[in-house]
Write a protein that holds these residues in place. Structure first.
Motif, PDB file in Angstrom:
ATOM      1  N   VAL A  68      99.974  18.993-111.009  1.00 14.70           N
ATOM      2  CA  VAL A  68     100.062  17.946-111.804  1.00 14.70           C
ATOM      3  C   VAL A  68     100.349  16.683-110.640  1.00 14.70           C
ATOM      4  O   VAL A  68      99.565  15.543-110.789  1.00 14.70           O
ATOM      5  CB  VAL A  68     101.311  17.674-112.645  1.00 14.70           C
ATOM      6  CG1 VAL A  68     101.559  16.361-113.220  1.00 14.70           C
ATOM      7  CG2 VAL A  68     101.146  18.639-113.943  1.00 14.70           C
ATOM      8  N   VAL A  69     101.218  16.827-109.549  1.00 16.52           N
ATOM      9  CA  VAL A  69     101.262  16.019-108.487  1.00 16.52           C
ATOM     10  C   VAL A  69      99.977  15.719-107.798  1.00 16.52           C
ATOM     11  O   VAL A  69      99.352  14.520-107.395  1.00 16.52           O
ATOM     12  CB  VAL A  69     102.220  16.285-107.712  1.00 16.52           C
ATOM     13  CG1 VAL A  69     102.343  15.395-106.455  1.00 16.52           C
ATOM     14  CG2 VAL A  69     103.677  16.034-108.305  1.00 16.52           C
ATOM     15  N   ALA A  70      98.992  17.001-107.468  1.00 17.84           N
ATOM     16  CA  ALA A  70      97.557  16.912-106.911  1.00 17.84           C
ATOM     17  C   ALA A  70      96.564  16.022-107.805  1.00 17.84           C
ATOM     18  O   ALA A  70      95.614  15.586-107.272  1.00 17.84           O
ATOM     19  CB  ALA A  70      97.267  18.099-106.789  1.00 17.84           C
ATOM     20  N   LEU A  71      97.003  15.767-108.985  1.00 19.07           N
ATOM     21  CA  LEU A  71      95.772  15.013-109.802  1.00 19.07           C
ATOM     22  C   LEU A  71      95.906  13.516-109.406  1.00 19.07           C
ATOM     23  O   LEU A  71      94.677  13.011-109.725  1.00 19.07           O
ATOM     24  CB  LEU A  71      96.361  15.265-111.350  1.00 19.07           C
ATOM     25  CG  LEU A  71      96.120  16.673-111.928  1.00 19.07           C
ATOM     26  CD1 LEU A  71      96.610  16.395-113.504  1.00 19.07           C
ATOM     27  CD2 LEU A  71      94.583  17.187-112.136  1.00 19.07           C
ATOM     28  N   PHE A  72      96.863  13.052-109.133  1.00 20.62           N
ATOM     29  CA  PHE A  72      96.914  11.917-108.604  1.00 20.62           C
ATOM     30  C   PHE A  72      96.565  11.448-107.060  1.00 20.62           C
ATOM     31  O   PHE A  72      96.633  12.726-106.452  1.00 20.62           O
ATOM     32  CB  PHE A  72      98.219  11.214-108.701  1.00 20.62           C
ATOM     33  CG  PHE A  72      98.716  11.305-110.290  1.00 20.62           C
ATOM     34  CD1 PHE A  72      98.123  10.359-111.315  1.00 20.62           C
ATOM     35  CD2 PHE A  72      99.487  12.341-110.601  1.00 20.62           C
ATOM     36  CE1 PHE A  72      98.636  10.756-112.508  1.00 20.62           C
ATOM     37  CE2 PHE A  72      99.932  12.585-112.033  1.00 20.62           C
ATOM     38  CZ  PHE A  72      99.602  11.737-112.858  1.00 20.62           C
TER      39      PHE A  72
ATOM     40  N   PRO B 212     100.686  10.140-102.555  1.00 19.77           N
ATOM     41  CA  PRO B 212     101.513   9.044-102.634  1.00 19.77           C
ATOM     42  C   PRO B 212     102.016   9.225-101.048  1.00 19.77           C
ATOM     43  O   PRO B 212     101.887  10.179-100.499  1.00 19.77           O
ATOM     44  CB  PRO B 212     102.638   9.226-103.561  1.00 19.77           C
ATOM     45  CG  PRO B 212     102.673  10.722-103.652  1.00 19.77           C
ATOM     46  CD  PRO B 212     101.221  11.117-103.389  1.00 19.77           C
ATOM     47  N   PRO B 213     102.567   8.111-100.539  1.00 18.87           N
ATOM     48  CA  PRO B 213     103.361   8.364 -99.201  1.00 18.87           C
ATOM     49  C   PRO B 213     104.212   9.354 -99.210  1.00 18.87           C
ATOM     50  O   PRO B 213     104.733   9.874-100.174  1.00 18.87           O
ATOM     51  CB  PRO B 213     104.275   6.838 -99.173  1.00 18.87           C
ATOM     52  CG  PRO B 213     103.500   5.938-100.166  1.00 18.87           C
ATOM     53  CD  PRO B 213     102.849   6.894-101.161  1.00 18.87           C
ATOM     54  N   LEU B 214     104.641   9.961 -97.875  1.00 17.47           N
ATOM     55  CA  LEU B 214     105.158  11.052 -97.874  1.00 17.47           C
ATOM     56  C   LEU B 214     106.804  11.112 -98.351  1.00 17.47           C
ATOM     57  O   LEU B 214     107.035  12.063 -99.013  1.00 17.47           O
ATOM     58  CB  LEU B 214     105.450  11.291 -96.155  1.00 17.47           C
ATOM     59  CG  LEU B 214     105.792  13.011 -95.911  1.00 17.47           C
ATOM     60  CD1 LEU B 214     105.253  14.085 -96.669  1.00 17.47           C
ATOM     61  CD2 LEU B 214     105.905  13.024 -94.505  1.00 17.47           C
ATOM     62  N   TRP B 215     107.360   9.772 -98.282  1.00 18.75           N
ATOM     63  CA  TRP B 215     108.663   9.905 -98.811  1.00 18.75           C
ATOM     64  C   TRP B 215     108.677   9.878-100.143  1.00 18.75           C
ATOM     65  O   TRP B 215     109.602  10.547-100.701  1.00 18.75           O
ATOM     66  CB  TRP B 215     109.434   8.735 -98.162  1.00 18.75           C
ATOM     67  CG  TRP B 215     108.807   7.321 -98.533  1.00 18.75           C
ATOM     68  CD1 TRP B 215     107.705   6.782 -97.987  1.00 18.75           C
ATOM     69  CD2 TRP B 215     108.942   6.669 -99.857  1.00 18.75           C
ATOM     70  NE1 TRP B 215     107.190   5.446 -98.863  1.00 18.75           N
ATOM     71  CE2 TRP B 215     108.320   5.584-100.116  1.00 18.75           C
ATOM     72  CE3 TRP B 215     109.973   6.773-101.070  1.00 18.75           C
ATOM     73  CZ2 TRP B 215     108.217   4.521-100.922  1.00 18.75           C
ATOM     74  CZ3 TRP B 215     110.080   5.846-101.779  1.00 18.75           C
ATOM     75  CH2 TRP B 215     109.148   4.781-102.019  1.00 18.75           C
ATOM     76  N   LEU B 216     107.733   9.210-100.958  1.00 17.87           N
ATOM     77  CA  LEU B 216     107.698   9.409-102.320  1.00 17.87           C
ATOM     78  C   LEU B 216     107.241  10.620-102.666  1.00 17.87           C
ATOM     79  O   LEU B 216     108.062  11.165-103.958  1.00 17.87           O
ATOM     80  CB  LEU B 216     106.700   8.421-102.812  1.00 17.87           C
ATOM     81  CG  LEU B 216     106.324   8.107-104.275  1.00 17.87           C
ATOM     82  CD1 LEU B 216     107.615   7.611-104.909  1.00 17.87           C
ATOM     83  CD2 LEU B 216     105.390   6.934-104.757  1.00 17.87           C
TER      84      LEU B 216
END
Length: 74
Positions: free
Chosen positions: A30-34, A37-41
């Motif tokens: 799911v995170v890979a669909l976007f 983001p920056p590493l900290w986020l």
């Protein structure tokens, strides 16, 4: 009817060995669909997802590491 200690131990094992790896695969996909983001986020997102998965299972995991309260001692 609440689960017995033995049932909670079995369900916690199933959740940890089957449910958690499946949740990790789904969360990563799911995170890979976007866009990345920056590493900290990204770190904050994974930490939040790490806490969220356990919330529905608090009752199952409660007291599992302690001695069986239902067992009678001779």
């Amino acid at each position: 009817m609440p689960l017995s200690y033995k049932a909670r131990r079995r369900w916690s094992l199933v959740i940890l060995l089957v449910g958690l790896p499946l949740y990790i695969v789904v969360a990563v996909n799911v995170v890979a669909l976007f866009d990345r983001p920056p590493l900290w986020l990204e770190f904050v997102i994974y930490v939040a997802l790490g806490f969220i998965w356990a919330l529905p299972f608090r009752a199952v995991f409660r007291g599992i590491g302690k001695a069986d309260p239902d067992r009678r001692r001779p």
